[in-house]
Design a protein around this motif. Structure first.
Motif, PDB file in Angstrom:
ATOM      1  N   ILE A   1       2.168   8.051   8.988  1.00 41.08           N
ATOM      2  CA  ILE A   1       1.699   7.081   7.993  1.00 41.08           C
ATOM      3  C   ILE A   1       2.853   6.216   7.512  1.00 41.08           C
ATOM      4  CG2 ILE A   1       0.810   6.864   5.634  1.00 41.08           C
ATOM      5  CD1 ILE A   1      -1.023   9.249   6.251  1.00 41.08           C
ATOM      6  N   ASP A   2       4.038   6.822   7.341  1.00 37.71           N
ATOM      7  CA  ASP A   2       5.215   6.034   6.941  1.00 37.71           C
ATOM      8  C   ASP A   2       5.518   4.949   7.968  1.00 37.71           C
ATOM      9  OD1 ASP A   2       5.728   7.346   4.533  1.00 37.71           O
ATOM     10  OD2 ASP A   2       6.907   8.914   5.508  1.00 37.71           O
TER      11      ASP A   2
ATOM     12  N   MET B   1       0.843  -1.185   0.000  1.00 33.67           N
ATOM     13  CA  MET B   1       0.000   0.000   0.000  1.00 33.67           C
ATOM     14  C   MET B   1       0.885   1.245   0.000  1.00 33.67           C
ATOM     15  SD  MET B   1      -2.793   1.291   2.859  1.00 33.67           S
ATOM     16  CE  MET B   1      -3.866  -0.141   2.677  1.00 33.67           C
ATOM     17  N   THR B   2       0.632   2.162  -0.932  1.00 32.41           N
ATOM     18  CA  THR B   2       1.377   3.410  -0.968  1.00 32.41           C
ATOM     19  C   THR B   2       0.745   4.412  -0.003  1.00 32.41           C
ATOM     20  OG1 THR B   2       0.036   4.337  -2.756  1.00 32.41           O
ATOM     21  CG2 THR B   2       1.945   2.986  -3.381  1.00 32.41           C
ATOM     22  N   LYS B   3       1.473   5.519   0.226  1.00 31.86           N
ATOM     23  CA  LYS B   3       0.951   6.542   1.125  1.00 31.86           C
ATOM     24  C   LYS B   3      -0.331   7.151   0.571  1.00 31.86           C
ATOM     25  CE  LYS B   3       4.052   9.108   2.953  1.00 31.86           C
ATOM     26  NZ  LYS B   3       5.062  10.157   3.189  1.00 31.86           N
TER      27      LYS B   3
ATOM     28  N   GLU C   1      -2.526   5.685  -1.399  1.00 29.16           N
ATOM     29  CA  GLU C   1      -3.602   4.708  -1.235  1.00 29.16           C
ATOM     30  C   GLU C   1      -4.088   4.662   0.206  1.00 29.16           C
ATOM     31  OE1 GLU C   1      -2.252   1.514  -4.738  1.00 29.16           O
ATOM     32  OE2 GLU C   1      -1.600   1.253  -2.658  1.00 29.16           O
ATOM     33  N   PHE C   2      -3.158   4.790   1.152  1.00 30.82           N
ATOM     34  CA  PHE C   2      -3.513   4.797   2.569  1.00 30.82           C
ATOM     35  C   PHE C   2      -4.430   5.979   2.879  1.00 30.82           C
ATOM     36  CE2 PHE C   2      -3.004   6.094   6.923  1.00 30.82           C
ATOM     37  CZ  PHE C   2      -2.907   4.919   7.643  1.00 30.82           C
TER      38      PHE C   2
ATOM     39  N   LEU D   1       1.940  -2.367   7.984  1.00 34.34           N
ATOM     40  CA  LEU D   1       0.876  -2.814   7.088  1.00 34.34           C
ATOM     41  C   LEU D   1       1.417  -3.398   5.785  1.00 34.34           C
ATOM     42  CD1 LEU D   1      -1.774   0.041   7.489  1.00 34.34           C
ATOM     43  CD2 LEU D   1      -1.754  -2.212   8.568  1.00 34.34           C
ATOM     44  N   ASN D   2       2.604  -2.965   5.373  1.00 35.15           N
ATOM     45  CA  ASN D   2       3.166  -3.453   4.105  1.00 35.15           C
ATOM     46  C   ASN D   2       3.994  -4.720   4.270  1.00 35.15           C
ATOM     47  OD1 ASN D   2       2.011  -1.514   2.474  1.00 35.15           O
ATOM     48  ND2 ASN D   2       3.739  -0.110   2.597  1.00 35.15           N
TER      49      ASN D   2
ATOM     50  N   LEU E   1       2.820   2.232   7.810  1.00 42.71           N
ATOM     51  CA  LEU E   1       2.959   1.418   6.595  1.00 42.71           C
ATOM     52  C   LEU E   1       4.101   0.412   6.710  1.00 42.71           C
ATOM     53  CD1 LEU E   1       2.303   3.990   3.710  1.00 42.71           C
ATOM     54  CD2 LEU E   1       0.856   2.098   4.436  1.00 42.71           C
ATOM     55  N   SER E   2       5.077   0.703   7.581  1.00 40.36           N
ATOM     56  CA  SER E   2       6.160  -0.272   7.785  1.00 40.36           C
ATOM     57  C   SER E   2       5.629  -1.568   8.393  1.00 40.36           C
ATOM     58  CB  SER E   2       7.239   0.326   8.693  1.00 40.36           C
ATOM     59  OG  SER E   2       6.736   0.526  10.006  1.00 40.36           O
TER      60      SER E   2
END
Length: 588
Positions: free
Chosen positions: A308-309, A1-3, A5-6, A315-316, A312-313
């Protein structure tokens, strides 16, 4: 997921709330630019004494009062519908994160310390909550205010509007340069918070060792160093904020000076009326509020993007393919199957030799298997391979005809229950610790069932000495209990709910030999029709096993019943004689 998209995903989750809030804010913005227009017309009518002028003046005042009351109601509603998405997103994101963390493999948790994950869930999610709450609320306010207010100002005087734009433009340039630097500092600050959280978690987990080894000063110095780095970064952010945010305020004051100066000059030349100057000043106030909030919104959006970064570490991270949507698929595992281990090898990352080498055995359903070995022989590694705490290649571990390497963990762990020598207890009552997880497995527990397993695990006498019996709170990680009591409580938890395979990994190491025999006797009566693996360094714990494996340096060096091994294995016989001597000494 990109930022992107998040941001889009969770914005879409709250789309209806945001849409309603935007409509309300648009109406509020229109009302607040209409009020100065009516004030302007009312002031220009003050010099007229005709009845029509008086009636019109009263009408404008009534419109102002009505607009103000309506604005108050709509603004409250707009804040509710714009701020609630922040809380909703935080709750949804916590569920997503916990769901992901529970399904990620052990390799992920070995790389990410618990303290760092806790910091992400607390500090970073707080930043995301503000991003989706206050951030979007102020964004809507600023967009609509900067869209409508300049238009109404331009309608009064295009020239004066252009003059007032000069200080605002200069302030925006300074503002942009300052907050570009702040983005880097916000990243550093959140990283420092994660470092501090990780250090504190480590210190609290090892507080007994720190006290025993008199390491308090060293730990305090290390924590102060990390805390000082966090302080320095926070001060740098504060220095930039104390310079950049006032620039917008100064620009607003300068804008008022321009309005009074050039507006007064235009008034003297009869190009503007007093009412128009008053309305223009009112519009400058309306323009100043979003500009002052601009500093806050940029800070919120920067923290949100950085947070968010971090999220995402997690969630990705890839979930093993066999666990994807496993809950929705029927379990391929059959009840009452046999466990087969074929030529199992395992080597830890960075190691030069195998922890397990060519391990093979079969455990028929309902049988009891014992595993004996000294420290470092590979006993716990074998257990962790069986319950898939460690990743094992396909073709080595089977439950019936199903390969465990390709079977979803959620399915396999419905059939296996593992009790370790270092059990984890929650800061709750003894009974609640016993019942933990039972309801999620569809098992209804009552007091009689809890009392029975507590009795089987030889905790009955201990409970009678507690003031509140089984309702006694054990404290964090069971700090109020001894090592043996913790182990027996974990055994009671495992015995409460039925399963196909019970694995006890050296769980009786903290109890004496007699208590060990009593627990095992009662336990074997309770678990008729279940397969059992007992791992121990005590021969006495394995005497009732149907088969015993002797491990040494990761290899099976002997196997058989207790009687057979006494006759055929020198290692087993010597271990048994040594422990028999220890028992006699203890009895004496």
């Amino acid at each position: 997921m990109t930022k992107r998209e998040f941001v889009g995903h969770y914005f879409w989750l709250n789309r209806y709330s945001y849409l309603f809030a935007m409509v309300l804010i648009l109406i509020v913005s229109w009302l607040q630019v209409e009020i100065p227009r009516h004030i302007q017309m009312a002031i220009d009518l003050l010099n007229e004494s005709s009845p029509l002028a008086h009636t019109t003046l009263v009408g404008h005042v009534q419109w102002v009062i009505g607009f103000a009351l309506l604005m108050t109601v709509l603004r409250i509603l707009s804040r509710m519908y714009a701020l609630n998405p922040g809380r909703i997103t935080e709750a949804a994101l916590k569920n997503d994160l916990f769901h992901r963390l529970n399904r990620l493999p052990t390799s992920f948790h070995q790389k990410f310390a618990s303290g760092r994950l806790i910091s992400i869930i607390n500090n970073d999610l707080n930043g995301i909550r503000l991003f989706y709450g206050v951030g979007f609320l102020q964004l809507f306010n600023i967009v609509f205010a900067l869209s409508l207010t300049p238009v109404w100002m331009y309608r009064i005087s295009p020239v004066l509007t252009l003059y007032t734009a000069i200080p605002i433009s200069i302030a925006f340039v300074i503002f942009f340069l300052g907050f570009r630097k702040m983005r880097v500092l916000h990243v550093q600050r959140l990283q420092r918070l994660q470092d501090l959280s990780e250090q504190l978690m480590n210190d609290l987990s090892g507080i007994d060792v720190i006290k025993a080894q008199n390491m308090g000063e060293w730990v305090q110095q290390k924590t102060q160093t990390i805390n000082q780095r966090l302080l320095e970064t926070t001060l740098k952010i504060a220095k930039i904020q104390t310079f950049v945010i006032p620039v917008l305020d100064y620009a607003n004051h300068l804008m008022k000076v321009v309005i009074l100066g050039f507006g007064g000059y235009m008034l003297l030349r009869s190009e503007l009326s007093i009412g128009q100057i008053t309305a223009f000043l009112s519009y400058s106030v309306l323009l100043a509020l979003p500009l002052m909030h601009l500093g806050r919104i940029v800070t919120v959006f920067q923290m949100g993007m950085v947070s968010i970064d971090s999220v995402l570490s997690i969630l990705n991270q890839d979930i093993p393919s066999r666990d994807t949507d496993s809950e929705a698929k029927p379990s391929p595992l059959s009840k009452g199957a046999s466990l087969q281990v074929k030529n199992l090898n395992y080597r830890y990352a960075g190691a030069t030799i195998d922890a397990l080498s060519q391990v093979s055995f079969t455990l028929d359903f309902g049988k009891k298997l014992g595993i004996l070995g000294e420290i470092g022989s590979g006993k716990s590694t074998l257990v962790n391979c069986l319950n898939h705490y460690l990743e094992v290649e396909s073709g080595h571990i089977f439950w019936g005809d199903s390969d465990m390497a390709t079977t979803p963990l959620s399915h396999w762990r419905k059939h296996i229950r593992t009790v370790t020598q270092d059990p984890y207890l929650f800061s709750d009552s003894i009974s609640e610790n016993v019942k933990f997880g039972a309801s999620s497995r569809g098992f209804e527990s009552d007091d009689s069932k809890i009392d029975k397993v507590l009795s089987l695990s030889q905790l009955g006498d201990d409970l009678s000495r507690f003031s509140q019996g089984k309702h006694t709170v054990v404290g964090e990680k069971g700090i109020m209990l001894s090592g043996g009591q913790k182990q027996r409580l974990s055994i009671a938890r495992a015995l409460l709910t039925p399963c196909d395979l019970l694995v006890f990994d050296n769980v009786l190491s903290a109890v004496d030999y007699e208590t060990e025999r009593q627990i095992l006797s009662g336990m074997f009566e309770r678990i008729q029709g279940q397969s059992v693996i007992v791992v121990s360094h005590r021969v006495s714990a394995l005497e009732q096993m149907d088969e015993i494996l002797v491990l040494k340096q990761g290899q099976i060096i002997a196997r058989g019943t207790h009687t057979q091994l006494l006759a055929t294995s020198d290692y087993y016989r010597q271990t048994w004689l040594l422990q028999q001597h220890e028992t006699e000494v203890q009895s004496a």
